[in-house]
Design a protein around this motif. Sequence first.
Motif, PDB file in Angstrom:
ATOM      1  N   TYR A  89       0.847  -1.194   0.000  1.00  0.00           N
ATOM      2  CA  TYR A  89       0.000   0.000   0.000  1.00  0.00           C
ATOM      3  C   TYR A  89       0.882   1.244   0.000  1.00  0.00           C
ATOM      4  N   PRO A  90       0.361   2.392  -0.467  1.00  0.00           N
ATOM      5  CA  PRO A  90       1.141   3.631  -0.416  1.00  0.00           C
ATOM      6  C   PRO A  90       1.147   4.184   1.005  1.00  0.00           C
ATOM      7  N   PRO A  91       2.275   4.623   1.511  1.00  0.00           N
ATOM      8  CA  PRO A  91       2.297   5.164   2.878  1.00  0.00           C
ATOM      9  C   PRO A  91       1.654   6.531   3.001  1.00  0.00           C
ATOM     10  N   GLU A  92       1.506   7.242   1.885  1.00  0.00           N
ATOM     11  CA  GLU A  92       0.889   8.570   1.916  1.00  0.00           C
ATOM     12  C   GLU A  92      -0.034   8.744   0.714  1.00  0.00           C
ATOM     13  N   PRO A 109      -5.137  16.941   2.246  1.00  0.00           N
ATOM     14  CA  PRO A 109      -3.709  17.212   2.044  1.00  0.00           C
ATOM     15  C   PRO A 109      -2.909  15.911   2.100  1.00  0.00           C
ATOM     16  N   ARG A 110      -1.680  15.975   1.622  1.00  0.00           N
ATOM     17  CA  ARG A 110      -0.828  14.788   1.675  1.00  0.00           C
ATOM     18  C   ARG A 110      -0.760  14.283   3.118  1.00  0.00           C
ATOM     19  N   SER A 111      -1.208  13.045   3.304  1.00  0.00           N
ATOM     20  CA  SER A 111      -1.372  12.499   4.658  1.00  0.00           C
ATOM     21  C   SER A 111      -0.921  11.050   4.692  1.00  0.00           C
ATOM     22  N   GLY A 112      -0.480  10.619   5.849  1.00  0.00           N
ATOM     23  CA  GLY A 112      -0.135   9.225   6.035  1.00  0.00           C
ATOM     24  C   GLY A 112      -1.387   8.356   6.064  1.00  0.00           C
ATOM     25  N   ILE A 113      -1.294   7.170   5.478  1.00  0.00           N
ATOM     26  CA  ILE A 113      -2.408   6.224   5.508  1.00  0.00           C
ATOM     27  C   ILE A 113      -1.885   4.848   5.921  1.00  0.00           C
ATOM     28  N   LYS A 114      -2.817   3.999   6.369  1.00  0.00           N
ATOM     29  CA  LYS A 114      -2.467   2.659   6.821  1.00  0.00           C
ATOM     30  C   LYS A 114      -2.891   1.618   5.789  1.00  0.00           C
ATOM     31  N   GLY A 115      -2.214   0.481   5.829  1.00  0.00           N
ATOM     32  CA  GLY A 115      -2.570  -0.619   4.955  1.00  0.00           C
ATOM     33  C   GLY A 115      -3.724  -1.429   5.515  1.00  0.00           C
ATOM     34  N   ASP A 116      -4.485  -2.068   4.621  1.00  0.00           N
ATOM     35  CA  ASP A 116      -5.620  -2.907   4.992  1.00  0.00           C
ATOM     36  C   ASP A 116      -6.544  -2.171   5.959  1.00  0.00           C
ATOM     37  N   ALA A 117      -6.907  -0.923   5.604  1.00  0.00           N
ATOM     38  CA  ALA A 117      -7.706  -0.096   6.506  1.00  0.00           C
ATOM     39  C   ALA A 117      -8.541   0.902   5.707  1.00  0.00           C
ATOM     40  N   GLU A 118      -9.654   1.342   6.317  1.00  0.00           N
ATOM     41  CA  GLU A 118     -10.446   2.431   5.767  1.00  0.00           C
ATOM     42  C   GLU A 118      -9.903   3.741   6.341  1.00  0.00           C
ATOM     43  N   ASN A 119      -9.135   4.454   5.558  1.00  0.00           N
ATOM     44  CA  ASN A 119      -8.546   5.714   5.988  1.00  0.00           C
ATOM     45  C   ASN A 119      -9.547   6.836   5.681  1.00  0.00           C
TER      46      ASN A 119
END
Length: 316
Positions: A89-92, A109-119
């Motif tokens: 997954y992309p980290p951002e 805005p450019r933000s951190g996201i998590k894998g296997d999750a609803e961000n």
Amino acid sequence: MELPDLARRDLGGAVVTANDEAFAARQNLITPGPAVFDPAAFGPNGKVYDGWETRRRREPGHDTAEIRLGMPGIVRGIVIDTAFFVGNYPPEAAVDGLTVDGEWVPLVPRSGIKGDAENTFAVDQPRPITRVRLSIFPDGGVARLRVHGEAAPDPALVAALGTIDLAAVEFGGRVTGCSDGFFGSPNNLLLPGPARSMGEGWETARRRDDGHEYVEIALACEGTISVAELDTSWYLHNAPGWAALSGWTGGEWRELLPRTAIEPDARNRFVLTDAPPCTAVRMDAYPDGGMARVRLHGTPTERGHAALASRWKDAS
């Protein structure tokens, strides 16, 4: 209630461009329903994912996909769903929106996201948006992009049409409350087109008391309803036996259709004579059951047209 996803493919959304889709097709981003995963599924390009996935970058830059919304709307929230993307997954990520007057504005805005999750991200942008651009940094996979908001139709189009379905999600109708949605979401009632199966409507659990079910719908704008259609297609043995309609007008609920028997697996249509202008409608279903669609055909009032024009310009 959850706001409609304006990007869904069955609402007319489309992923018009993506700079790369080496591992998984871009159109998967807007497929209705959650992503699925088959651990044994492999294709000529590698593991098959139900989402959009780009190749591993070996040079500077990032990947993008542009989505045309099914209808212009005021975006209130965005979900970047990375379901089943764990090590890829992309980290951002970031999301921009194209306004009705042609300007790209930031939504997320450019933000951190998590894998296997609803961000999930709240959006504060009052101008109607017609397209969104998802950017992922630097590469990877996203299962679904959900763009939740309120439709904001072009008032000139509504004026030219004259009579419209005031409950339709494409014009800004939305469910604001319901008693139960055990087998199917009440939001399905307002989707365009006919239901293709019983799974595409609203269905409640079986009642074991003397109560009944209901749905409340905020109309696209104030309008006068002339014909109500309560579509029970596909519900052969589990449609409500009766239904009634009330309209919110002058600060109170007024009867539009008294409790009336409805047929299963049928498009039940009722002419509403002398209906007052309404901003919302409540449907009561007796005692329980399922329904495919609710159509409330009518004409916006002068005040309704003014509200649509104001939303089109700026929803703040």
